[in-house]
Every structure is written in structure tokens, then in C-alpha cells.
Design a protein around this motif. Structure first.
Motif, mmCIF file in Angstrom:
data_model
loop_
_atom_site.group_PDB
_atom_site.id
_atom_site.type_symbol
_atom_site.label_atom_id
_atom_site.label_comp_id
_atom_site.label_asym_id
_atom_site.label_seq_id
_atom_site.Cartn_x
_atom_site.Cartn_y
_atom_site.Cartn_z
ATOM 1 N N THR A 268 0.849 -1.190 0.000
ATOM 2 C CA THR A 268 0.000 0.000 0.000
ATOM 3 C C THR A 268 0.885 1.241 0.000
ATOM 4 O OG1 THR A 268 -1.673 -1.187 1.286
ATOM 5 C CG2 THR A 268 -1.858 1.210 1.179
ATOM 6 N N ARG A 348 -6.316 1.971 -0.147
ATOM 7 C CA ARG A 348 -5.717 2.279 -1.452
ATOM 8 C C ARG A 348 -4.355 2.936 -1.351
ATOM 9 N NH1 ARG A 348 -10.461 5.879 -3.327
ATOM 10 N NH2 ARG A 348 -8.801 6.779 -4.596
ATOM 11 N N GLY A 349 -4.056 3.580 -0.224
ATOM 12 C CA GLY A 349 -2.808 4.317 -0.082
ATOM 13 C C GLY A 349 -3.026 5.798 -0.326
#
Length: 479
Positions: A268, A348-349
Motif C-alpha cells: 500500500t 488504497r494508499g
């Protein structure tokens, strides 16, 4: 966690713990070894694997034509990394008695050892303590595609494959001056690498099998098998020009060995972009977010949104901003933490820009659990920043932004109505630059693994540079 609470906030430790301790990579390695070895008791096998102190050891193959310097480079790498040094000769000489006798029977008849026998020798050698705990450097082996595939079938596959390459004419000429020390097998050369110790000079001997005719035959055989071996190792290999001083060859080899291959384990992105005003942090963050579907987190925009929404923290920050003061770190961090802990950022990061601006802020970000796994400094000279910002203007009707040098308006009418933002005056830009340079060294000292990128070039060129360091693991630091 209470799933009915909105917005759902996930503690940042959930995202960072597994990555810090290599949990996903550990699972990947265990599954690989179970599939390769097919043990009768997979649970006991995995427990035994977990008892090993370190699985992340060097596993290196160094290949090349005869006289390319494989022995010299292999020894230098082995000594540097403190690994086992494996050669076809010492693999046979150190094998178990039964296997050794079988191998020597083929050698006495000048016959090539069968691939099955090589597999037995290597399989037993890889179980020894030095290979398991320290890793290995294998020199000049495998010699055929069949051998390479047989090794893969039993789970012996290098993390790095170095291919030393040089023109055949150079290799034939180099072979003429090759000398070997019979006491330890060290290789020297009459022209390029002659020992200074007279005692060593006196005991050096010519190497058999390196006449011009012998070299031509060996080179023909090497080139016949090379493509097949390369196909097996091309994803983890690097070709190095061996027609240069050995120190330069070793430097290039070691740089390659410090690199790490991409992992199939989940990753991530948590990216921080740092740089002076006008360095392009917003542009690069937008490009990264659009391509990799990560969340673009602008600290400045978050503050504006909090003020517009009249949240408790937003109103507290507005009181300071209205007086021309910076909002306190605790207020900014509360607003930022609430955003970074949301589900989209955790799953999602994120790519963060506009924060941190001081070392204290960087320490607070890490202390609160938001530990970035990539940090980039976008380096731009002050003169370029001044040129970028002081010459840009905005059309108040369309909102389109123009630049007097790079993107001038197409009509005189538009040109006449352009307005410059108050923050783009020379005095304001110089003030922001001085604030950045006052703290940048302290932040750089805190983020020791940060990467510096030359941002004084085309935005897409800068993006390609950042992207390559986001998708690939950072270089490994050997102890």
C-alpha cells in the motif's frame, strides 16, 4: 471497531504493522517453499522455516565467458557479503563421499557430469549452515539451460544473476596472461593485475586450457548455451561490461546486488512529497493519484475544506489564519489524521503534500502511526522557482492559468485581463523559499531513506523518475 460509526476511521497501525515486520513477504516465502518442496507435513515444514533467523540472505549467480573475471568478482562479492562461495570445483570436492566418488569417476573419464548428479550435489550443499544463514554466491554455474531448469525445479533460484560480458577478442587476449595461485586459487594477470608480493609472484602458474585454440572452443560452447540460460534468469539478471578495471566492474555489480526485485506481496503506497514552493508537488501528486488510484491528500486543501465546513478544528485554524499566522501543529495534525485514517486512504494508499514542513511535524506524523514508505524531495533551484511563480497569471473569467514564458495567452484581450495572485510576488516567493530552506535539512535528517529528484525538468520526466522508485523496492543496505 464499530462499523456503524461514520466516517469509519481505521487505526494507522493496521496498515503499517504488516509492512514493517514483513508479514506479507513472509507468507509469500512460506507458500513458495511449500509448493516447491511439497513436504508430507506442510505445517511442520512451515514451523521449521519460521524458526530460521533470517530468510532474506543473498542468493547470487555470477556467469560469463571464460577469462571474463568471474572468479575475481565472485570472491570480492563473497568477501563483501560474507557468503558461501560456490564453484563447480569446490562443489564436487566438498560433496559427500558417495556423491563425490561418483562425480570424480566422470571427471577422470573427461565426461560431463549428468544434470541429476549436479542437482544432488547442490541440493545437499544448500542445506549446510553457511548457505542457509549467510547466503551464497555461485560462480560459473549453471552451464546449460537443462541445469538451470533442474535447479529451479528443486527451488534453487537466484535473487540476482550477474552476467559479465566482453568481446571475444578481448577475452582471448586476456587469457594469454592469466595466472593462478595454486595455494588458494586466486587469479592474477601479467598485465592488468600483477601481485606486488614477490612470494606470490614466484608461485604463480599458467592456467591450463587457455591457449588461443582452447579459448575459441570454450567461447563457442559458452555462446551455444548462453541464450538458454539467459531465458531462465532474464527477470533477475544484469549484464555488466567486464572490459574495464575490476574495481569498476565490482562497483556496478554491487550496485545491482543492492537493488531488490518487485514482490508479489501486497503493498500500500504511503508517499510524502516534499519540496519548495513551486517545485511541482501538486502536479506530481495528481499524476500519481490518477495512475495508481491512490488518494491525493493536500494539507492546504484539507485546511480550506475544514474552514469552509466550519468544523470545530476548522474554526480554530481560521482564527490563526485570519491574523496571518500559521495554524498550530496539533490542529493541523487532527484534521490530517482524520483524513488519513479513512477507509480509502488505508486500503488504497495516499500521497501527501504540503505537510510536514518541519522536523517536529514529521516526528508527529510518524508518532501518530502515519509512517510513509516513500519520501521524495523535489529539488528545484531558487532561480527556477522564481521564474515559475512570478511569471504566472490567472484569467479571472475562465480560471485558466497562464505563464508569460511557457504558456502565454493567445489573444491580447485575455492578456489584458490576467491577474497575478498576491502570493506570487517576488517578496512573497522569497519569503516562502527561505522558510522551506530553514527546515529542509532537519527534515532530510529525519527521513534518512528519502530520495532526491531533480524537479527542474519536464513534469512527465519527473513523474517517470518518481514512479520508478514507487513501484520498485528501495535499494537494500547490507550490514
Amino acid at each position: 471497531m464499530d462499523q456503524t460509526k461514520r466516517p469509519l476511521l481505521i487505526p494507522p497501525e493496521f496498515a503499517t504493522y504488516a509492512e514493517q515486520h514483513g508479514v506479507f513477504d513472509l507468507y509469500k516465502r512460506l507458500l513458495e517453499q511449500v509448493i516447491i518442496n511439497k513436504p508430507p507435513n506442510p505445517i511442520a515444514f512451515m514451523i521449521d522455516m519460521l524458526k530460521r533467523d533470517n530468510n532474506d540472505v543473498p542468493q547470487i549467480v555470477i556467469l560469463g565467458p571464460p577469462a571474463s573475471g568471474k572468479r575475481t568478482i565472485s570472491k570480492m562479492v563473497s568477501n563483501k557479503l560474507r557468503t558461501a562461495h560456490l564453484t563447480p570445483d569446490n562443489l564436487v570436492s566438498e560433496a559427500e563421499t558417495d556423491i563425490k566418488s561418483e562425480a570424480q569417476a566422470f571427471i577422470k573419464k573427461n565426461q560431463t557430469l549428468p544434470t541429476e548428479l549436479w542437482v544432488k550435489i547442490l541440493e545437499e550443499r544448500m542445506k549446510l549452515f553457511d548457505c542457509v544463514k549467510k547466503g551464497w554466491v555461485m560462480e560459473g554455474f549453471p552451464q546449460t539451460r537443462e541445469q538451470a531448469q533442474a535447479l529451479q525445479a528443486i527451488g534453487i533460484f537466484p535473487k540476482h544473476c550477474v552476467i559479465l560480458d566482453s568481446p571475444d577478442t578481448v577475452l582471448i587476449e586476456r587469457a594469454q596472461g592469466k595466472r593462478v595461485d595454486p595455494t588458494n586459487g586466486d587469479i592474477f594477470h601479467t598485465t592488468f593485475d600483477w601481485p606486488s608480493n614477490p612470494e606470490i609472484q614466484n608461485r604463480l602458474k599458467e592456467v591450463e586450457g587457455y591457449t588461443e585454440e582452447d579459448m575459441i572452443n570454450k567461447l563457442i560452447e559458452y555462446h551455444r548455451h548462453f541464450e538458454g540460460i539467459y531465458d531462465c534468469y532474464k527477470k533477475c539478471s544484469k549484464t555488466v561490461n567486464a572490459d574495464q578495471p575490476k574495481a569498476d566492474v565490482f562497483s556496478q555489480v554491487y550496485t545491482f546486488l543492492s537493488s531488490q526485485l518487485r514482490s508479489n506481496a501486497p503493498h500500500t503506497p504511503r508517499i510524502v512529497l516534499l519540496g519548495a514552493t513551486g517545485s511541482g508537488k501538486g502536479v506530481q501528486a495528481s499524476l500519481l493519484a490518477n495512475k495508481y488510484n491512490i488518494v491525493n491528500v493536500s494539507c492546504g486543501n484539507l485546511m480550506k475544506q475544514a474552514i469552509a465546513d466550519e468544523t470545530k478544528q476548522g474554526l480554530a485554524a481560521k482564527a490563526y489564519i485570519d491574523k496571518g499566522m500559521m495554524a498550530p501543529d496539533n490542529i493541523v495534525m487532527t484534521i490530517l489524521s482524520a483524513r488519513l485514517a479513512q477507509l480509502d486512504c488505508v486500503s488504497r494508499g495516499w500521497v501527501l503534500h504540503g505537510f510536514p514542513r518541519t522536523r517536529e511535524q514529521a516526528e508527529t506524523l510518524t508518532k501518530d502511526g502515519f509512517l510513509p514508505n516513500r519520501v521524495f524531495f523535489l529539488d528545484v533551484p531558487n532561480d527556477s522557482v522564481m521564474e515559475r511563480l512570478t511569471l504566472r497569471e490567472t484569467d479571472p473569467i475562465t480560471g485558466e492559468r497562464y505563464h508569460n514564458l511557457y504558456n502565454p495567452p493567445q489573444s491580447q484581450e485575455v492578456k489584458e485581463r490576467l491577474c497575478k495572485h498576491p502570493s506570487d510576488t517576488e517578496d512573497e516567493v522569497r519569503k516562502r523559499l527561505s522558510q522551506y530552506h530553514a527546515y529542509v535539512e532537519e527534515i532530510a535528517d529525519f527521513y534518512t531513506d528519502a530520495q532526491h529528484v531533480n524537479a527542474d525538468q519536464d513534469p512527465h520526466t519527473v513523474f517517470e523518475c518518481i514512479e520508478s522508485m514507487v513501484v520498485n523496492p528501495l535499494p537494500k543496505h547490507f550490514p
